[in-house]
Motif scaffolding. Sequence first.
Motif, PDB file in Angstrom:
ATOM      1  N   ASN A 242       0.830  -1.206   0.000  1.00 29.31           N
ATOM      2  CA  ASN A 242       0.000   0.000   0.000  1.00 29.31           C
ATOM      3  C   ASN A 242       0.866   1.258   0.000  1.00 29.31           C
ATOM      4  OD1 ASN A 242      -1.669   2.233   1.051  1.00 29.31           O
ATOM      5  ND2 ASN A 242      -3.234   0.638   1.354  1.00 29.31           N
ATOM      6  N   LEU A 243       1.916   1.261   0.873  1.00 25.22           N
ATOM      7  CA  LEU A 243       2.781   2.442   0.950  1.00 25.22           C
ATOM      8  C   LEU A 243       3.543   2.649  -0.347  1.00 25.22           C
ATOM      9  CD1 LEU A 243       4.194   2.084   4.591  1.00 25.22           C
ATOM     10  CD2 LEU A 243       2.578   3.807   3.752  1.00 25.22           C
ATOM     11  N   ALA A 244       3.988   1.552  -0.971  1.00 28.79           N
ATOM     12  CA  ALA A 244       4.683   1.677  -2.256  1.00 28.79           C
ATOM     13  C   ALA A 244       3.750   2.280  -3.298  1.00 28.79           C
ATOM     14  CB  ALA A 244       5.188   0.308  -2.711  1.00 28.79           C
ATOM     15  N   GLY A 245       2.457   1.909  -3.232  1.00 32.53           N
ATOM     16  CA  GLY A 245       1.482   2.483  -4.160  1.00 32.53           C
ATOM     17  C   GLY A 245       1.272   3.960  -3.956  1.00 32.53           C
ATOM     18  N   HIS A 246       1.587   4.456  -2.759  1.00 32.87           N
ATOM     19  CA  HIS A 246       1.495   5.890  -2.469  1.00 32.87           C
ATOM     20  C   HIS A 246       2.812   6.614  -2.763  1.00 32.87           C
ATOM     21  CE1 HIS A 246      -2.214   4.833  -0.260  1.00 32.87           C
ATOM     22  NE2 HIS A 246      -2.555   6.109  -0.439  1.00 32.87           N
ATOM     23  N   GLY A 247       3.766   5.918  -3.338  1.00 32.64           N
ATOM     24  CA  GLY A 247       5.025   6.555  -3.716  1.00 32.64           C
ATOM     25  C   GLY A 247       6.056   6.645  -2.609  1.00 32.64           C
ATOM     26  N   CYS A 248       5.895   5.902  -1.548  1.00 35.35           N
ATOM     27  CA  CYS A 248       6.861   5.937  -0.440  1.00 35.35           C
ATOM     28  C   CYS A 248       8.145   5.199  -0.823  1.00 35.35           C
ATOM     29  CB  CYS A 248       6.269   5.313   0.823  1.00 35.35           C
ATOM     30  SG  CYS A 248       4.874   6.236   1.502  1.00 35.35           S
TER      31      CYS A 248
ATOM     32  N   LEU B 187       4.830   2.517  12.985  1.00 36.38           N
ATOM     33  CA  LEU B 187       3.425   2.183  12.750  1.00 36.38           C
ATOM     34  C   LEU B 187       2.599   3.431  12.434  1.00 36.38           C
ATOM     35  CD1 LEU B 187       2.837  -0.559  15.489  1.00 36.38           C
ATOM     36  CD2 LEU B 187       3.500  -0.836  13.100  1.00 36.38           C
ATOM     37  N   GLU B 188       3.201   4.268  11.602  1.00 34.91           N
ATOM     38  CA  GLU B 188       2.514   5.499  11.169  1.00 34.91           C
ATOM     39  C   GLU B 188       2.938   5.804   9.735  1.00 34.91           C
ATOM     40  OE1 GLU B 188       2.151  10.241  12.355  1.00 34.91           O
ATOM     41  OE2 GLU B 188       3.035   8.806  13.753  1.00 34.91           O
ATOM     42  N   ALA B 189       1.947   6.120   8.892  1.00 36.19           N
ATOM     43  CA  ALA B 189       2.227   6.423   7.492  1.00 36.19           C
ATOM     44  C   ALA B 189       3.035   7.716   7.382  1.00 36.19           C
ATOM     45  CB  ALA B 189       0.927   6.556   6.709  1.00 36.19           C
ATOM     46  N   PRO B 190       4.061   7.739   6.496  1.00 33.02           N
ATOM     47  CA  PRO B 190       4.942   8.913   6.429  1.00 33.02           C
ATOM     48  C   PRO B 190       4.381  10.063   5.607  1.00 33.02           C
ATOM     49  CG  PRO B 190       5.698   7.220   4.908  1.00 33.02           C
ATOM     50  CD  PRO B 190       4.519   6.633   5.644  1.00 33.02           C
ATOM     51  N   LEU B 191       3.477   9.815   4.667  1.00 30.97           N
ATOM     52  CA  LEU B 191       2.992  10.852   3.772  1.00 30.97           C
ATOM     53  C   LEU B 191       1.518  11.146   4.041  1.00 30.97           C
ATOM     54  CD1 LEU B 191       4.627   9.640   0.425  1.00 30.97           C
ATOM     55  CD2 LEU B 191       5.533  11.289   2.074  1.00 30.97           C
ATOM     56  N   ALA B 192       1.146  12.430   3.899  1.00 24.51           N
ATOM     57  CA  ALA B 192      -0.231  12.847   4.195  1.00 24.51           C
ATOM     58  C   ALA B 192      -1.262  12.063   3.389  1.00 24.51           C
ATOM     59  CB  ALA B 192      -0.379  14.356   3.950  1.00 24.51           C
ATOM     60  N   PRO B 193      -1.096  11.904   2.042  1.00 22.65           N
ATOM     61  CA  PRO B 193      -2.102  11.134   1.295  1.00 22.65           C
ATOM     62  C   PRO B 193      -2.282   9.727   1.845  1.00 22.65           C
ATOM     63  CG  PRO B 193      -0.635  12.300  -0.200  1.00 22.65           C
ATOM     64  CD  PRO B 193      -0.037  12.432   1.158  1.00 22.65           C
ATOM     65  N   ALA B 194      -1.181   9.100   2.228  1.00 23.30           N
ATOM     66  CA  ALA B 194      -1.268   7.744   2.764  1.00 23.30           C
ATOM     67  C   ALA B 194      -2.004   7.729   4.091  1.00 23.30           C
ATOM     68  CB  ALA B 194       0.137   7.161   2.928  1.00 23.30           C
ATOM     69  N   ARG B 195      -1.816   8.793   4.870  1.00 21.74           N
ATOM     70  CA  ARG B 195      -2.476   8.831   6.182  1.00 21.74           C
ATOM     71  C   ARG B 195      -3.986   8.924   6.049  1.00 21.74           C
ATOM     72  NH1 ARG B 195       1.668  13.375   8.406  1.00 21.74           N
ATOM     73  NH2 ARG B 195       3.504  12.029   8.603  1.00 21.74           N
ATOM     74  N   ARG B 196      -4.449   9.444   4.900  1.00 16.91           N
ATOM     75  CA  ARG B 196      -5.903   9.566   4.698  1.00 16.91           C
ATOM     76  C   ARG B 196      -6.508   8.294   4.108  1.00 16.91           C
ATOM     77  NH1 ARG B 196      -4.179  14.848   3.087  1.00 16.91           N
ATOM     78  NH2 ARG B 196      -4.190  14.218   0.886  1.00 16.91           N
ATOM     79  N   ASP B 197      -5.668   7.305   3.825  1.00 19.14           N
ATOM     80  CA  ASP B 197      -6.131   6.053   3.222  1.00 19.14           C
ATOM     81  C   ASP B 197      -6.759   5.185   4.316  1.00 19.14           C
ATOM     82  OD1 ASP B 197      -6.238   3.344   2.259  1.00 19.14           O
ATOM     83  OD2 ASP B 197      -4.884   3.923   0.645  1.00 19.14           O
ATOM     84  N   ALA B 198      -8.081   4.953   4.217  1.00 17.87           N
ATOM     85  CA  ALA B 198      -8.802   4.196   5.248  1.00 17.87           C
ATOM     86  C   ALA B 198      -8.292   2.753   5.340  1.00 17.87           C
ATOM     87  CB  ALA B 198     -10.295   4.217   4.950  1.00 17.87           C
TER      88      ALA B 198
ATOM     89  N   GLU C 143      13.162   3.410   2.368  1.00 21.85           N
ATOM     90  CA  GLU C 143      13.517   3.875   3.706  1.00 21.85           C
ATOM     91  C   GLU C 143      12.292   4.384   4.450  1.00 21.85           C
ATOM     92  OE1 GLU C 143      15.810   4.485   7.002  1.00 21.85           O
ATOM     93  OE2 GLU C 143      16.299   3.418   5.150  1.00 21.85           O
ATOM     94  N   GLU C 144      11.389   5.089   3.747  1.00 22.90           N
ATOM     95  CA  GLU C 144      10.160   5.579   4.386  1.00 22.90           C
ATOM     96  C   GLU C 144       9.272   4.418   4.851  1.00 22.90           C
ATOM     97  OE1 GLU C 144       9.351   9.890   2.214  1.00 22.90           O
ATOM     98  OE2 GLU C 144       8.848   8.028   1.156  1.00 22.90           O
ATOM     99  N   ILE C 145       9.223   3.369   4.026  1.00 26.12           N
ATOM    100  CA  ILE C 145       8.424   2.190   4.391  1.00 26.12           C
ATOM    101  C   ILE C 145       9.015   1.514   5.626  1.00 26.12           C
ATOM    102  CG2 ILE C 145       7.741  -0.120   3.645  1.00 26.12           C
ATOM    103  CD1 ILE C 145       7.546   1.008   0.782  1.00 26.12           C
ATOM    104  N   LYS C 146      10.338   1.441   5.672  1.00 25.38           N
ATOM    105  CA  LYS C 146      11.014   0.839   6.816  1.00 25.38           C
ATOM    106  C   LYS C 146      10.693   1.603   8.101  1.00 25.38           C
ATOM    107  CE  LYS C 146      15.654  -0.421   8.441  1.00 25.38           C
ATOM    108  NZ  LYS C 146      17.106  -0.406   8.104  1.00 25.38           N
ATOM    109  N   ILE C 147      10.743   2.921   8.033  1.00 24.97           N
ATOM    110  CA  ILE C 147      10.436   3.751   9.201  1.00 24.97           C
ATOM    111  C   ILE C 147       8.971   3.614   9.579  1.00 24.97           C
ATOM    112  CG2 ILE C 147      10.283   6.128  10.040  1.00 24.97           C
ATOM    113  CD1 ILE C 147      12.737   6.750   8.272  1.00 24.97           C
ATOM    114  N   ALA C 148       8.093   3.540   8.584  1.00 21.24           N
ATOM    115  CA  ALA C 148       6.658   3.423   8.847  1.00 21.24           C
ATOM    116  C   ALA C 148       6.338   2.122   9.587  1.00 21.24           C
ATOM    117  CB  ALA C 148       5.887   3.484   7.535  1.00 21.24           C
TER     118      ALA C 148
END
Length: 520
Positions: free
Chosen positions: A163-169, A181-192, A172-177
């Motif tokens: 899912n995160l890769a689909g949001h362009g993460c 346990l928190e999405a790094p990018l605003a669009p991803a954070r709005r993904d239900a 390294e961002e995926i590893k941190i997420a």
Amino acid sequence: MSHVTHTPSSPAVFRIVDLFAGPGGLDVAADVLGYRVTGIEWDDNACETRAAAGMDTFAGDVREYSAALFPHAQVLTGGPPCQTFTVAGHGAGRRALDDVLEYIARLHDAVRSDKTPWNEVDRVWSGISEELQSKALEADAVKTEKREVEAARSVTRKAVRKNLAGHGCSTEEIKIALKTLEAPLAPARRDADLKSLFDDLVSLEKSLDAHRVRLEELGDERTGLVLQPLWWVIERSRRPGLVPYEAVVLEQVPAVMPVWVEYEKVLATLGYRTRTQMMHTEAFGVPQTRRRAVLMARLGEIDIPKLDEPHERYRPGGAPAASRDADRADARLWEVDEKSVGRRKGPKDSWVSMEAALKKARDIAREIVPDLDLPDRPAFTVVSNYGTGGDPGARGRRDHDDPSATVTGKVSRNRLVHKGTDTDLPLFSRFELAEAGVLQTFPVAYPWRGRDRSQQIGNAVPPRLALHVLRHVLEPELSEKEADARLEQAVAKLENWRPPSEPARIRRREDLEGHPLTGG
């Protein structure tokens, strides 16, 4: 054992039952001293090695046997496997140690009076056994649940990555997420859907933490195994129709010393004189630095003095980090003050180096096992498979003219490099199995069999240490001169020992009838 051709020179030929006997470290030492040993061992690989070495063996779990089944054994020995106990801190090791000490105290209370009926003593042990079995069954169930949660977590983490890769993460961002346990990018954070996945991950992580805590509380089956030798001694001492063992010898890693100290109290109640001692293997001629916590006991009024160290301890210019850090808290409480250790008259021998031990083994091999072609290497340094000082990248190092570091089950992974460099030797850049055995003081001709041979070697009792301990406990009547001559003869026999032409039979519990120790 049938393959022993020399005439035993021991004052008495003791019959020994060895619990958790492993591949035969103590047994081969007893062999060259002229004693008769029967081992109980549950590892099939170690049993294969024992059979090839001619060692009398009953295969299976020690708990399937009992002291009453071997009424003619005069000496009990063993090194029960144990979880890591620690006398410092409040973690799982401390809890496991507290549990074991509490069980020992219950057994001690049961035998304080020799007028306590046997059925009452047996009832206490049965209660402890039932508690341990109940914990083991619950632990198995918790482990199954934990594996299911881990599998679910793995699937959920994979879905989060996708899912995160689909949001362009980025990777390294995926590893941190996944760590926060928190999405790094605003669009991803709005993904239900992603929020639901993270909620699932949080829940799974909490569940795993709860399972880990419960498993720590339950301990493992080794808690019960470390109690087995004590129960065998109690059964022989208190069960009607049986007689006490004449002597007991137990050994384990340094962290078990608090258990041996509590054992001493029970053994004293049962009429034994005891001695616990932290032994440095290189001080007994083993070409390896290793510490073992040893409990020695003898029935009757003869005291057991501290065992003299005939060799110097290994003290490099600065102790290796691994040696400084290993069991540091335990060492402060349980290390023996060198001034209190019995001293031999005259200077001590130097410790034995890897180079000296391996050269002697090569010379012996040419005479008794010519098919075993051991390498003659240039000056080398052993680079450990383990890190030191808490740094996995800082590998421990020992030069060829030093004793080996502790031989573990990973000994085959240690690298051998040109001394003072990081350049692997072009040939023989790993120890041969026979060489690893020699560093544990097994005979060069010892027939290692089965799988996990490095693990067998690493877990074994160094036979040369066993020689010293057995002679010390079982032959207290010898003078210092006689003892020295006895050990010198035994060491020579140990080094030149060879296996029988035919392997021994591996026995099972159903084969007890007719065995010399059973009286059947």
